[in-house]
Write a protein that holds these residues in place. Structure first.
Motif, PDB file in Angstrom:
ATOM      1  N   GLN A  94      -9.618 107.411 -35.093  1.00  0.00           N
ATOM      2  CA  GLN A  94      -8.279 106.824 -35.040  1.00  0.00           C
ATOM      3  C   GLN A  94      -7.557 106.924 -36.387  1.00  0.00           C
ATOM      4  O   GLN A  94      -6.436 106.436 -36.514  1.00  0.00           O
ATOM      5  N   THR A  95      -8.171 107.549 -37.350  1.00  0.00           N
ATOM      6  CA  THR A  95      -7.640 107.684 -38.721  1.00  0.00           C
ATOM      7  C   THR A  95      -7.078 106.349 -39.202  1.00  0.00           C
ATOM      8  O   THR A  95      -5.930 106.262 -39.652  1.00  0.00           O
ATOM      9  N   SER A  96      -7.921 105.330 -39.105  1.00  0.00           N
ATOM     10  CA  SER A  96      -7.472 103.995 -39.501  1.00  0.00           C
ATOM     11  C   SER A  96      -8.456 103.355 -40.469  1.00  0.00           C
ATOM     12  O   SER A  96      -9.628 103.722 -40.528  1.00  0.00           O
ATOM     13  N   PHE A  97      -7.940 102.399 -41.199  1.00  0.00           N
ATOM     14  CA  PHE A  97      -8.757 101.645 -42.170  1.00  0.00           C
ATOM     15  C   PHE A  97      -8.160 100.246 -42.239  1.00  0.00           C
ATOM     16  O   PHE A  97      -7.584  99.836 -43.238  1.00  0.00           O
ATOM     17  N   HIS A  98      -8.328  99.484 -41.192  1.00  0.00           N
ATOM     18  CA  HIS A  98      -7.709  98.163 -41.099  1.00  0.00           C
ATOM     19  C   HIS A  98      -8.480  97.135 -41.915  1.00  0.00           C
ATOM     20  O   HIS A  98      -9.712  97.102 -41.902  1.00  0.00           O
ATOM     21  N   LEU A  99      -7.742  96.276 -42.588  1.00  0.00           N
ATOM     22  CA  LEU A  99      -8.313  95.199 -43.402  1.00  0.00           C
ATOM     23  C   LEU A  99      -8.474  93.960 -42.522  1.00  0.00           C
ATOM     24  O   LEU A  99      -7.550  93.608 -41.778  1.00  0.00           O
ATOM     25  N   LYS A 100      -9.621  93.293 -42.652  1.00  0.00           N
ATOM     26  CA  LYS A 100      -9.876  92.136 -41.797  1.00  0.00           C
ATOM     27  C   LYS A 100     -10.515  91.006 -42.587  1.00  0.00           C
ATOM     28  O   LYS A 100     -11.137  91.234 -43.623  1.00  0.00           O
ATOM     29  N   LYS A 101     -10.342  89.810 -42.032  1.00  0.00           N
ATOM     30  CA  LYS A 101     -11.033  88.641 -42.563  1.00  0.00           C
ATOM     31  C   LYS A 101     -11.249  87.688 -41.401  1.00  0.00           C
ATOM     32  O   LYS A 101     -10.325  87.435 -40.631  1.00  0.00           O
TER      33      LYS A 101
END
Lengths: 115, 113
Positions: A71-78
């Motif tokens: 998905q060519t993604s790099f989502h930031l999470k917490k």
């Protein structure tokens, strides 16, 4: 060419709820990916980066990001947001094949955590 | 103090004046960068340097001049300031290597009247 997009100018979340700040990228080969945070009247601070290996990267202040090549993604999470997480978040990419020392930054996403 | 510092932190000047923003890092990093941050534009690269005496243009270099005679210093000069150069300016440094993290200074808020 390398590029990065942060599709949301602003993300609102209630304290204690999980948060996600989205980032998608485009590179010729494989990417190095970075997240930085900027608090008011301060410079950018490094949070985490993906170079290779485990797709889930853990960083400072309880943040993590998931690299998804398909998905060519790099989502930031917490998992649980804090009011003190309210800040401006920047995603950045470098193209490994191009050997670029110059990262491309997204336009930033303002995260607002409501008490 | 160790790290990356910028001076001045705040500057007000008038159109047509020359202004120099200073950046100093204590890590002996090879690479140094100047960015400007404007609402709606995010971070835009002005100039960067791979080593002492090696500089190159970024995305928005017009109206700016840089020099790097020493590894630790990377001053940015506005030769004749214009109102469109009102912005917050950030200096950054990193070690050589594409995977390396950038470290940012605290910024200089420049207002051109």
């Amino acid at each position: 060419a390398q590029s990065v997009a942060q599709p949301e100018d602003q993300v609102n979340v209630a304290e204690g709820n999980p948060l996600t700040v989205k980032c998608t990228y485009s590179v010729s080969g494989n990417p190095y990916l970075f997240w930085y945070v900027q608090y008011p009247n301060r410079g950018l601070q490094f949070l985490l980066k993906y170079i290779t290996g485990d797709n889930l990267v853990k960083g400072s202040y309880g943040f993590e990001a998931e690299f998804n090549k398909s998905q060519t993604s790099f989502h930031l999470k917490k998992p649980s947001a804090l009011v003190s997480d309210s800040a401006l978040y920047f995603c950045a990419v470098r193209d490994i094949i191009m050997g670029s020392y110059i990262p491309t930054f997204g336009r930033g996403t303002s995260l607002i955590v409501h008490p | 103090d160790a790290g990356i510092t910028q001076s001045p932190r705040y500057k007000i000047t008038e159109t047509g004046r020359q202004v120099t923003l200073m950046c100093h890092q204590t890590w002996s990093h090879s690479y140094m960068f100047w960015y400007r941050q404007d609402l709606g534009h995010g971070l835009r690269l002005i100039y960067y340097s791979a080593a002492a005496d090696i500089t190159d243009k970024g995305e928005v270099p017009d109206g700016y001049v840089v020099s790097r005679s020493k590894t630790e210093n990377f001053p940015l000069t506005l030769e004749s300031a214009t109102r469109s150069q009102t912005s917050v300016y950030f200096c950054a440094s990193s070690e050589a290597g594409t995977a390396n993290t950038q470290y940012f200074g605290p910024g200089t808020r420049l207002t051109v009247l």
